[in-house]
Design a protein around this motif. Sequence first.
Motif, PDB file in Angstrom:
ATOM      1  N   GLN A  16       0.827  -1.207   0.000  1.00 27.57           N
ATOM      2  CA  GLN A  16       0.000   0.000   0.000  1.00 27.57           C
ATOM      3  C   GLN A  16       0.863   1.261   0.000  1.00 27.57           C
ATOM      4  N   THR A  17       1.897   1.269   0.825  1.00 26.26           N
ATOM      5  CA  THR A  17       2.804   2.420   0.864  1.00 26.26           C
ATOM      6  C   THR A  17       3.590   2.522  -0.436  1.00 26.26           C
ATOM      7  N   GLU A  19       2.475   1.863  -3.319  1.00 24.85           N
ATOM      8  CA  GLU A  19       1.574   2.527  -4.269  1.00 24.85           C
ATOM      9  C   GLU A  19       1.652   4.050  -4.123  1.00 24.85           C
ATOM     10  N   THR A  20       1.807   4.525  -2.890  1.00 24.59           N
ATOM     11  CA  THR A  20       1.975   5.968  -2.657  1.00 24.59           C
ATOM     12  C   THR A  20       3.286   6.441  -3.280  1.00 24.59           C
ATOM     13  N   PHE A  22       4.819   5.109  -5.856  1.00 21.41           N
ATOM     14  CA  PHE A  22       4.633   5.136  -7.308  1.00 21.41           C
ATOM     15  C   PHE A  22       3.787   6.326  -7.747  1.00 21.41           C
ATOM     16  N   ALA A  23       2.789   6.691  -6.945  1.00 21.76           N
ATOM     17  CA  ALA A  23       1.933   7.838  -7.290  1.00 21.76           C
ATOM     18  C   ALA A  23       2.740   9.137  -7.299  1.00 21.76           C
ATOM     19  N   ILE A  24       3.643   9.291  -6.343  1.00 21.16           N
ATOM     20  CA  ILE A  24       4.490  10.496  -6.311  1.00 21.16           C
ATOM     21  C   ILE A  24       5.434  10.495  -7.504  1.00 21.16           C
ATOM     22  N   ARG A  25       6.029   9.358  -7.810  1.00 18.29           N
ATOM     23  CA  ARG A  25       6.912   9.288  -8.981  1.00 18.29           C
ATOM     24  C   ARG A  25       6.144   9.587 -10.265  1.00 18.29           C
ATOM     25  N   ARG A  26       4.942   9.072 -10.370  1.00 18.55           N
ATOM     26  CA  ARG A  26       4.110   9.338 -11.557  1.00 18.55           C
ATOM     27  C   ARG A  26       3.856  10.838 -11.695  1.00 18.55           C
ATOM     28  N   GLU A  27       3.499  11.484 -10.584  1.00 18.13           N
ATOM     29  CA  GLU A  27       3.207  12.922 -10.601  1.00 18.13           C
ATOM     30  C   GLU A  27       4.436  13.735 -11.014  1.00 18.13           C
ATOM     31  N   TRP A  41       9.162   2.726 -14.699  1.00 17.69           N
ATOM     32  CA  TRP A  41       9.028   1.572 -13.821  1.00 17.69           C
ATOM     33  C   TRP A  41       9.923   0.426 -14.271  1.00 17.69           C
TER      34      TRP A  41
END
Length: 143
Positions: A16-17, A19-20, A22-27, A41
């Motif tokens: 779960q963490t 995923e957070t 990855f979300a920051i890297r995506r942004e 990735w």
Amino acid sequence: MQGQSEIAVNKVNDPQTLETVFAIRREVFVVEQNCPPELEWEYEDESTHFLAIVNGEPAGVSRWRKTDKGYKLERFAVLKQYRGLGVGKALIKAVLNDLPADAGYIYLHAQVQAMGVYAKLGFVPTGPQFEEAGIQHFKMVKE
């Protein structure tokens, strides 16, 4: 964000963490810097990931992995609203502190605009400037 910010950096140990992270890297990389998602990735399972929290909110990420050359620090990303608070420096220190005691050769590929923060923590540029994912970089090695 005014006043003193409390920064904590934690090693990521659960999906779960991650995923957070990855979300920051995506942004930062895919949305803001226009990096191709297929280049973003890779080597996830063999990397040790970190998440920086500022005042209780996810703010930045990084990782390290062992390569055939040594230990590579990678994927430093700080969300725009948390830049200038020392999050990047805290991430670098946390990653360096987590490396094995026998980590001899430590290196990274620094985006040109981020070289200053790495230099303050003992990294020196080596070799020519190069392009990676459409962004100019220098290889930097820890002295």
